[in-house]
Design an enzyme around this catalytic site. Structure first.
Site, mmCIF file in Angstrom:
data_model
loop_
_atom_site.group_PDB
_atom_site.id
_atom_site.type_symbol
_atom_site.label_atom_id
_atom_site.label_comp_id
_atom_site.label_asym_id
_atom_site.label_seq_id
_atom_site.Cartn_x
_atom_site.Cartn_y
_atom_site.Cartn_z
ATOM 1 N N ASN A 44 -0.993 -3.310 -8.765
ATOM 2 C CA ASN A 44 -1.861 -2.396 -8.017
ATOM 3 C C ASN A 44 -1.407 -0.949 -8.190
ATOM 4 O O ASN A 44 -2.215 -0.048 -8.419
ATOM 5 C CB ASN A 44 -1.833 -2.724 -6.515
ATOM 6 C CG ASN A 44 -2.589 -3.995 -6.171
ATOM 7 O OD1 ASN A 44 -3.301 -4.548 -7.006
ATOM 8 N ND2 ASN A 44 -2.429 -4.468 -4.945
ATOM 9 N N GLY A 223 0.279 4.977 7.733
ATOM 10 C CA GLY A 223 -1.150 4.636 7.788
ATOM 11 C C GLY A 223 -1.959 5.883 8.116
ATOM 12 O O GLY A 223 -1.809 6.929 7.473
ATOM 13 N N ASP A 249 -11.203 -1.276 4.613
ATOM 14 C CA ASP A 249 -10.200 -2.258 4.198
ATOM 15 C C ASP A 249 -8.929 -1.498 3.827
ATOM 16 O O ASP A 249 -8.925 -0.703 2.883
ATOM 17 C CB ASP A 249 -10.746 -3.037 2.987
ATOM 18 C CG ASP A 249 -9.811 -4.141 2.501
ATOM 19 O OD1 ASP A 249 -8.691 -4.239 3.028
ATOM 20 O OD2 ASP A 249 -10.216 -4.890 1.594
ATOM 21 N N ASP A 255 -0.299 0.824 -1.956
ATOM 22 C CA ASP A 255 -0.202 0.799 -3.428
ATOM 23 C C ASP A 255 -0.944 1.984 -4.036
ATOM 24 O O ASP A 255 -0.479 2.585 -5.013
ATOM 25 C CB ASP A 255 -0.783 -0.513 -3.976
ATOM 26 C CG ASP A 255 -0.016 -1.721 -3.466
ATOM 27 O OD1 ASP A 255 1.182 -1.575 -3.163
ATOM 28 O OD2 ASP A 255 -0.619 -2.801 -3.352
HETATM 29 O O1 RIB Z 1 -0.280 -4.412 -1.244
HETATM 30 C C1 RIB Z 1 -1.346 -5.304 -1.401
HETATM 31 C C2 RIB Z 1 -0.951 -6.445 -2.280
HETATM 32 O O2 RIB Z 1 0.083 -7.155 -1.645
HETATM 33 C C3 RIB Z 1 -2.036 -7.444 -2.553
HETATM 34 O O3 RIB Z 1 -2.793 -7.143 -3.694
HETATM 35 C C4 RIB Z 1 -1.281 -8.757 -2.657
HETATM 36 O O4 RIB Z 1 -1.304 -9.289 -3.924
HETATM 37 C C5 RIB Z 1 0.136 -8.455 -2.196
HETATM 38 O O5 RIB Z 1 1.005 -8.401 -3.240
#
Ligand code: RIB
Length: 309
Positions: A44, A223, A249, A255
């Site tokens: 990600n 957050g 969401d 990430d």
């Molecule tokens: O940070 C989100 C991610 O955490 C998700 O995509 C999931 O795969 C976990 O690794």
């Protein structure tokens, strides 16, 4: 010359249920929708940086199941260098079971699968790329031995960022000491420092505890509260607020932030760290207004041009 971003990290297949609220222990809830997508904090973060235009390499490990090859092609579609990504025989890809509530909150369970096999020898195969990286980015979804090995190879050659996610109560302190920037969210900070609940009022105390453990620069993401940061040499906390948005969401917002932070450090190195964090917060803010993880990460054209000046 240092160039690009190298991520040593995880790939997961995300099985996401959208639910009215997160269930209580023992409760069965009826969800509204289900989606299978790709995730993993390492991938990600790499995709977040790649979507902003960074040159990226992902050192990771997928399983030899129906998902591995499919994920590899998705990563290639983002122009990520996958030359050092292994598809392991006789093992499943990592999976994540995610629940996203109506208010945007989420909870996640991961099973590491092939991610557990990512080892120092995999990093050695990419030695030249790791040593050349302007930014090395790692998380806690792959082995800390592998992370430490990558950090040692890269030491003194660029900026290294360790994202302490998911939380580890007692991580290898050498990982904290060897990285330039350690980044955690509120929950991860609470687990590592025992300071609970973490608030803006006690965040300085948490930063000081993380410095005592050996961290150099620490960023705590809050957050909707933005982020705070400080460095061992300049330990007074600075708060970077962010404007509130109605979240759709929040999965993967951290990430989006980390990939963007790596991007701004690698490609806008003259900005202050405060500016780089502010801009990464804008990228994360945009990501929470859409569903999913990687699909919610913005490309450059979806963001204010001023972020890239
Ligand atoms: O940070 C989100 C991610 O955490 C998700 O995509 C999931 O795969 C976990 O690794």
């Amino acid at each position: 010359m240092s160039e690009g971003i190298v991520v040593v990290g995880s790939c997961m297949i995300d099985f996401t249920s959208y639910v009215p609220r997160l269930p209580k222990p023992g409760e069965t809830l009826v969800g509204m929708e289900f989606k299978r997508t790709v995730g993993g904090k390492g991938a990600n973060q790499c995709v977040s940086a790649a979507k902003l235009g960074a040159s990226t390499t992902l050192i990771a490990s997928l399983g030899s199941d129906i998902f591995g090859e499919e994920y590899l092609q998705i990563l290639k579609s983002f122009n990520i260098n996958t030359n050092f990504l292994k598809i392991r025989k006789d093992v499943s890809s990592g999976v994540a079971q995610i629940m996203v509530a109506n208010n945007g909150e989420n909870s996640i369970v991961i099973v590491l699968g092939a991610n557990a096999l990512l080892c120092p020898a995999d990093v050695d195969e990419a030695e030249g790329v790791v040593k050349n990286a302007a930014v090395l980015l790692t998380q806690f979804e792959t082995s800390l031995d592998t992370t430490l090995h990558a950090l040692k190879l890269h030491k003194g050659r660029g900026v290294s960022i360790v994202n302490g996610a998911p939380a580890v109560a007692n991580p290898d302190l050498n990982v904290l000491k060897t990285s330039d920037i350690f980044c955690v969210n509120e929950i991860e900070t609470e687990i590592m420092t025992g300071i609970e609940p973490l608030t803006l009022d006690n965040a300085q105390e948490a930063l000081d505890k993380l410095f005592k453990l050996g961290c150099n620069t620490v960023i705590i993401t809050l957050g909707a509260g933005g982020a705070v940061f400080a460095s061992r040499n300049d330990p007074k906390m600075i708060h970077v607020p962010v404007e509130k948005v109605k979240p759709v969401d929040t999965t993967g917002a951290g990430d989006a932030f980390l990939g963007a932070l790596a991007y701004f450090i690698a490609y806008h190195p003259k900005l202050t760290l405060k500016n780089q964090i502010e801009r990464a917060c804008q990228v994360a803010k945009k990501s929470v207004t859409k569903a999913g993880t990687q699909p919610s990460f913005p490309i450059k054209d979806e963001l204010s041009k001023e972020l890239f000046l």
